[in-house]
Scaffold this motif. Sequence first.
Motif, mmCIF file in Angstrom:
data_model
loop_
_atom_site.group_PDB
_atom_site.id
_atom_site.type_symbol
_atom_site.label_atom_id
_atom_site.label_comp_id
_atom_site.label_asym_id
_atom_site.label_seq_id
_atom_site.Cartn_x
_atom_site.Cartn_y
_atom_site.Cartn_z
ATOM 1 N N ALA B 24 18.229 30.517 -3.248
ATOM 2 C CA ALA B 24 17.866 30.742 -4.655
ATOM 3 C C ALA B 24 18.487 32.039 -5.174
ATOM 4 N N ALA B 28 20.965 32.561 -8.320
ATOM 5 C CA ALA B 28 20.660 33.500 -9.403
ATOM 6 C C ALA B 28 21.826 34.460 -9.631
ATOM 7 N N ALA B 45 19.023 28.965 -9.782
ATOM 8 C CA ALA B 45 18.408 29.397 -8.517
ATOM 9 C C ALA B 45 17.663 28.237 -7.860
ATOM 10 N N GLY B 81 14.578 33.559 -8.209
ATOM 11 C CA GLY B 81 15.464 33.587 -9.363
ATOM 12 C C GLY B 81 15.131 34.755 -10.293
ATOM 13 N N ARG B 142 25.599 24.373 -6.786
ATOM 14 C CA ARG B 142 25.675 25.671 -7.486
ATOM 15 C C ARG B 142 27.082 25.909 -8.019
#
Lengths: 213, 213, 213
Positions: B24, B28, B45, B81, B142
């Motif tokens: 996470a 972030a 995140a 996050g 991501r």
Amino acid sequence: MLHTPPASLLLLQLLNLTGIFVFAISGAMMGVRKGFDLFGVIVLAVVTAVSGGIMRDVLIGAIPPESIAHWHGVALAVIAGLLGFRSHRLIERLNHPVLFFDAAGLGVFAASGTQKALEFWLNPFMAAVLGMISGVGGGMVRDILAAQIPVVLRSEIYASAALIGALIVVVGAHFGLPPIETTLAGAGLTFFLRMMAIYRHWTLPIAHTNRDH
Amino acid sequence: MLHTPPASLLLLQLLNLTGIFVFAISGAMMGVRKGFDLFGVIVLAVVTAVSGGIMRDVLIGAIPPESIAHWHGVALAVIAGLLGFRSHRLIERLNHPVLFFDAAGLGVFAASGTQKALEFWLNPFMAAVLGMISGVGGGMVRDILAAQIPVVLRSEIYASAALIGALIVVVGAHFGLPPIETTLAGAGLTFFLRMMAIYRHWTLPIAHTNRDH
Amino acid sequence: MLHTPPASLLLLQLLNLTGIFVFAISGAMMGVRKGFDLFGVIVLAVVTAVSGGIMRDVLIGAIPPESIAHWHGVALAVIAGLLGFRSHRLIERLNHPVLFFDAAGLGVFAASGTQKALEFWLNPFMAAVLGMISGVGGGMVRDILAAQIPVVLRSEIYASAALIGALIVVVGAHFGLPPIETTLAGAGLTFFLRMMAIYRHWTLPIAHTNRDH
């Protein structure tokens, strides 16, 4: 369901179709801008309209997903895609109406997605998260296919507006309020927040950094 | 399970939470670097932390996926996050600790993902592949959302380290060794290989060509 | 099935393996061009070969998906990936053969994907859509992972050729024609349309606009 006013139910279904239509238009506009051919534009329109709901249905185990089990949604999105391809100049001048419908679609998808997640499985917080995914998933896939960072993640209040509307549905279900009215209320709040974000330039904080975007 | 030492089980659960937390954080940090707003950073995140496990669960038919059925993982990722958003300057200076935790998370996700795949369905080779997916899936999503080529595919030993750790779990299960210890051994090996790749610059061959990257 | 000529069935299975092989090669070539290491090239080869079928299986509820339940497809794709890594120079000179096999793979995947969707659930229009997804899904994921707009959406008749072949299978099933022959006919038509698009530069219309691609 017999005791729910037919007018509300009709409004909800109408808004749902509107959501499919406007999300498909937004996908078609992106496809035209990127120079896709006619079929590519239609594919992107359909994918944008149905991806959010498909993600939700796969994650809650509603297989086959609604828009795979019935052909109506895909057919409507194909029509919207054709329209977007043919009338993209006109639609570009209608920028504000498109944002208006997109916000309406976001609200309806988020609220009715939450409702469906509650029917399948009851943890309220995650039901709201799934509602949010229903609302923003299509736009994310559209932007990924256009090789862009999803506008959902980057811009003004969007996913957050969807989550807040979804939470209204969860709270309403918790207190046993009638589901259609709660869904309309949640959709309305998401719509309101999104429109405010556009016209009043409401934003969330951004971290100060040397960005590379 | 009564005969397994509680200390090992506790360690495994702790490592699993650590994995969620550090993945996470990495999501972030990417969101901050790309200029996402607060909510976008949190969404990235969460998506980074849970996508690998969700892919695995959808593919083996564990529906709803673990991180959808329970809210703990998402909640922990939200906290990570927020922390990443607030403290990104600090974390950037902690580059080495982040790589350390990321390698730990990779190892735990790959090994415990393999364990879960074995429980659902027994072909050992594909169970190891699913373990690898659990480990690398979050980072791939991501990077896709940030419109980048996944670092997983491009860089030093990463997915390959995850696969080797996953194979340890498969071999251990084949010989009937206790699952928690085997999982820790697989996670440890992945962690070791990944750290070696970082500090000793271990790499796999690259084809010689005129690349366009 | 006893009354179907074994030669047709054999041909279909052979074409299916060919499809996996050539899609894997196309993934490996992309990985080499982007400078991935050996393992990244293999991962991209496998993902390209199996993603279309996995999307179809997840959406129709055939869990675990075929290429997760059996290791043969992944193993064949790994071999193709290794070959692509080692012989990329040679394959680049074989550009036309690769396009030829890719068109064959597209046809087989689209037609046999439609057949499978019909077995699971009968709405014919959506079965054809799922067949198209089987054919084009792998290439879309390949291009997303390479941070490119999917060529499937942008270029000459590709997804549209897959859909037309899929519709042949649907029409054949409607009239009770023998499935293997229908599948071969659908695959053949997709192959023919795709080859015509390449050699005769058949295209679909593109909207006139100021594109930003």
